[in-house]
Write a protein that holds these residues in place. Structure first.
Motif, PDB file in Angstrom:
ATOM      1  N   PRO A  29     -10.444   1.255 -12.700  1.00  0.00           N
ATOM      2  CA  PRO A  29     -10.047   2.841 -11.621  1.00  0.00           C
ATOM      3  C   PRO A  29      -9.929   1.545 -10.255  1.00  0.00           C
ATOM      4  CG  PRO A  29     -11.204   3.688 -12.147  1.00  0.00           C
ATOM      5  CD  PRO A  29     -11.493   2.939 -13.476  1.00  0.00           C
ATOM      6  N   GLU A  30      -8.947   1.312  -9.774  1.00  0.00           N
ATOM      7  CA  GLU A  30      -9.395   1.335  -8.436  1.00  0.00           C
ATOM      8  C   GLU A  30     -11.016   0.759  -7.596  1.00  0.00           C
ATOM      9  OE1 GLU A  30      -6.701   2.661  -6.010  1.00  0.00           O
ATOM     10  OE2 GLU A  30      -5.685   0.812  -4.633  1.00  0.00           O
ATOM     11  N   GLU A  31     -11.450   1.788  -7.340  1.00  0.00           N
ATOM     12  CA  GLU A  31     -12.680   2.135  -6.985  1.00  0.00           C
ATOM     13  C   GLU A  31     -13.998   1.466  -8.218  1.00  0.00           C
ATOM     14  OE1 GLU A  31     -11.088   6.065  -7.552  1.00  0.00           O
ATOM     15  OE2 GLU A  31      -9.911   4.206  -7.106  1.00  0.00           O
ATOM     16  N   THR A  34      -0.866   2.610  -8.518  1.00  0.00           N
ATOM     17  CA  THR A  34      -2.376   3.615  -8.859  1.00  0.00           C
ATOM     18  C   THR A  34      -1.012   4.754  -9.263  1.00  0.00           C
ATOM     19  OG1 THR A  34      -3.289   3.160  -7.176  1.00  0.00           O
ATOM     20  CG2 THR A  34      -3.947   4.784  -8.308  1.00  0.00           C
ATOM     21  N   THR A  35      -0.162   5.718  -8.665  1.00  0.00           N
ATOM     22  CA  THR A  35       0.324   6.574  -9.253  1.00  0.00           C
ATOM     23  C   THR A  35       0.994   6.594 -10.841  1.00  0.00           C
ATOM     24  OG1 THR A  35       0.692   7.663  -7.392  1.00  0.00           O
ATOM     25  CG2 THR A  35       1.714   8.618  -8.464  1.00  0.00           C
ATOM     26  N   THR A  36       1.565   5.930 -11.402  1.00  0.00           N
ATOM     27  CA  THR A  36       1.978   5.155 -11.677  1.00  0.00           C
ATOM     28  C   THR A  36       0.702   5.075 -13.577  1.00  0.00           C
ATOM     29  OG1 THR A  36       3.919   3.969 -11.236  1.00  0.00           O
ATOM     30  CG2 THR A  36       2.872   3.332 -12.768  1.00  0.00           C
ATOM     31  N   ASN A  73       0.896  -0.719   0.201  1.00  0.00           N
ATOM     32  CA  ASN A  73      -0.077   0.132  -0.439  1.00  0.00           C
ATOM     33  C   ASN A  73       1.328   1.265  -0.044  1.00  0.00           C
ATOM     34  OD1 ASN A  73      -2.116  -2.073   1.875  1.00  0.00           O
ATOM     35  ND2 ASN A  73      -2.949  -1.005   0.346  1.00  0.00           N
ATOM     36  N   GLY A  74      -0.153   2.543  -0.834  1.00  0.00           N
ATOM     37  CA  GLY A  74       0.989   3.473  -1.063  1.00  0.00           C
ATOM     38  C   GLY A  74       2.380   3.407  -1.629  1.00  0.00           C
ATOM     39  N   ALA A  75       3.311   2.250  -2.523  1.00  0.00           N
ATOM     40  CA  ALA A  75       4.038   2.343  -3.239  1.00  0.00           C
ATOM     41  C   ALA A  75       4.225   3.028  -4.849  1.00  0.00           C
ATOM     42  CB  ALA A  75       4.160   0.821  -4.191  1.00  0.00           C
TER      43      ALA A  75
HETATM   44  N1  LIG Z   1      -3.704  12.460  -4.140  1.00  0.00           N
HETATM   45  C1  LIG Z   1      -3.370  12.826  -3.851  1.00  0.00           C
HETATM   46  N2  LIG Z   1      -2.806  13.515  -2.959  1.00  0.00           N
HETATM   47  C2  LIG Z   1      -1.517  13.685  -2.169  1.00  0.00           C
HETATM   48  N3  LIG Z   1      -0.629  11.642  -2.483  1.00  0.00           N
HETATM   49  C3  LIG Z   1      -1.204  10.936  -2.596  1.00  0.00           C
HETATM   50  C4  LIG Z   1      -2.645  11.195  -3.030  1.00  0.00           C
HETATM   51  N4  LIG Z   1      -2.949   9.942  -3.965  1.00  0.00           N
HETATM   52  C5  LIG Z   1      -2.583   9.339  -2.977  1.00  0.00           C
HETATM   53  N5  LIG Z   1      -1.090  10.039  -2.936  1.00  0.00           N
HETATM   54  C6  LIG Z   1       0.053   9.870  -2.009  1.00  0.00           C
HETATM   55  O1  LIG Z   1       1.235   9.346  -2.853  1.00  0.00           O
HETATM   56  C7  LIG Z   1       1.599   7.832  -2.439  1.00  0.00           C
HETATM   57  C8  LIG Z   1       1.697   6.843  -3.806  1.00  0.00           C
HETATM   58  O2  LIG Z   1       0.203   6.336  -3.628  1.00  0.00           O
HETATM   59  P1  LIG Z   1      -0.292   5.318  -4.748  1.00  0.00           P
HETATM   60  O3  LIG Z   1      -2.124   5.783  -4.785  1.00  0.00           O
HETATM   61  O4  LIG Z   1       0.180   5.176  -5.913  1.00  0.00           O
HETATM   62  O5  LIG Z   1      -0.097   4.392  -4.268  1.00  0.00           O
HETATM   63  P2  LIG Z   1      -0.521   2.582  -4.721  1.00  0.00           P
HETATM   64  O6  LIG Z   1       0.557   1.667  -4.414  1.00  0.00           O
HETATM   65  O7  LIG Z   1      -1.660   1.961  -4.848  1.00  0.00           O
HETATM   66  O8  LIG Z   1      -1.270   2.224  -2.655  1.00  0.00           O
HETATM   67  P3  LIG Z   1      -1.973   1.024  -2.727  1.00  0.00           P
HETATM   68  O9  LIG Z   1      -2.062  -0.688  -2.793  1.00  0.00           O
HETATM   69  O10 LIG Z   1      -3.000   1.274  -1.123  1.00  0.00           O
HETATM   70  O11 LIG Z   1      -3.448   1.809  -3.860  1.00  0.00           O
HETATM   71  C9  LIG Z   1       1.354   7.370  -1.287  1.00  0.00           C
HETATM   72  O12 LIG Z   1       1.931   7.833  -0.551  1.00  0.00           O
HETATM   73  C10 LIG Z   1      -0.442   8.665  -1.255  1.00  0.00           C
HETATM   74  O13 LIG Z   1       0.316   8.280   0.074  1.00  0.00           O
END
Ligand SMILES: Nc1ncnc2c1ncn2[C@@H]1O[C@H](COP(=O)(O)OP(=O)(O)OP(=O)(O)O)[C@@H](O)[C@H]1O
Ligand SMILES: [Mg+2]
Length: 233
Positions: free
Chosen positions: A82-84, A41-43, A36-38
């Motif tokens: 998307p995830e949601e 999703t941002t990628t 989580n948080g890696a």
């Molecule tokens: N809209 C946003 N504004 C600021 N920070 C964000 C935002 N979305 C995500 N983050 C931060 O960016 C980092 C990466 O988040 P991301 O959602 O890409 O992780 P993830 O690997 O998809 O995690 P998960 O398995 O929980 O879905 C996290 O530290 C999160 O808190």
């Protein structure tokens, strides 16, 4: 088909992706896995233009899409699940599917939804039901189906099995494999290691906004230290 080269993405001042490089070949299933948080999703959000990188380059079928907007990227043939899930609760299954076609590549709008119903016969049975009356599994199927009706070249699927019962996870894994075999390239985010290993041609393990490992399922199976350090297995 898709390459990310040294991608850096920020949310405000927070430096989230710190030099991500990924390659997805045509016909492959590539999985991003990590805690989580890696930054998984941002990628995906960086690829589809919702979180444009501040540095680095993203190319899709030979074209630089790094600074293109989400609509244009969708029209070029990338669909995002998307995830949601974002199934519209007051629209029926049919209406949700029609929405999926709106952003589609041009010239692909005429045919019926029969092809997606082959993957998801359950959705045909539920065609007149509103989104809010679907089970979690049916909503996930609809979210994927809505991506598919746009006939994308590449589909980005974010944690499709999250929160689903084991039997549904199994059937969804099978369906994603089938979608891939019929010609859609898939970039998958998946936290369940078994699902990721079963489906992928290659995997990228991500941690703290960086790629920490890249390899085939067999290569990852041989790396218990990587699994333990970055996946908590
Ligand atoms: N809209 C946003 N504004 C600021 N920070 C964000 C935002 N979305 C995500 N983050 C931060 O960016 C980092 C990466 O988040 P991301 O959602 O890409 O992780 P993830 O690997 O998809 O995690 P998960 O398995 O929980 O879905 C996290 O530290 C999160 O808190
Ligand atoms: Mg995520």
């Amino acid at each position: 088909m898709l390459t990310l080269e040294n991608v850096h993405t920020y949310y405000g001042e927070a430096h989230i992706l710190q030099g991500v490089s990924i390659a997805v070949g045509e016909g492959e299933v590539i999985t991003l896995i990590g805690r989580n948080g890696a930054g998984k999703t941002t990628t995906l959000r960086s690829i589809i233009g919702l979180a444009p990188p501040r540095r680095g380059r993203i190319c899709f079928v030979g074209e630089d899409i790094t600074q293109r907007g989400p609509h244009e990227i969708a029209r070029r043939g990338i669909a995002w699940v998307p995830e949601e899930r974002r199934v519209l609760p007051n629209l029926t299954v049919l209406e949700n599917l029609r929405l999926g076609r709106l952003g589609a590549r041009r010239g692909n709008g005429a045919e019926s939804f029969d092809e997606v119903f082959e993957f998801f016969p359950r959705l045909r049975e539920r065609i007149a039901h509103k989104g809010r009356f679907l089970s979690g599994g049916e909503q996930q199927m609809l979210a994927i189906a809505r991506g598919l009706v746009a006939r994308p070249k590449l589909m980005l699927v974010d944690e499709p099995t999250e929160g689903l019962a084991p039997l549904l996870v199994q059937s969804l894994t099978h369906i994603l494999g089938e979608i891939s075999r019929r010609g859609t390239t898939i970039l998958l985010v998946e936290q369940t290691l078994e699902v990721a290993l079963a489906l992928s041609h290659r995997l990228y393990v991500m941690d703290q906004g960086r790629i920490q490992f890249e390899g085939t399922p067999d290569a990852l199976r041989r790396e218990p230290a990587i699994q333990q350090r970055f996946l908590g297995v």
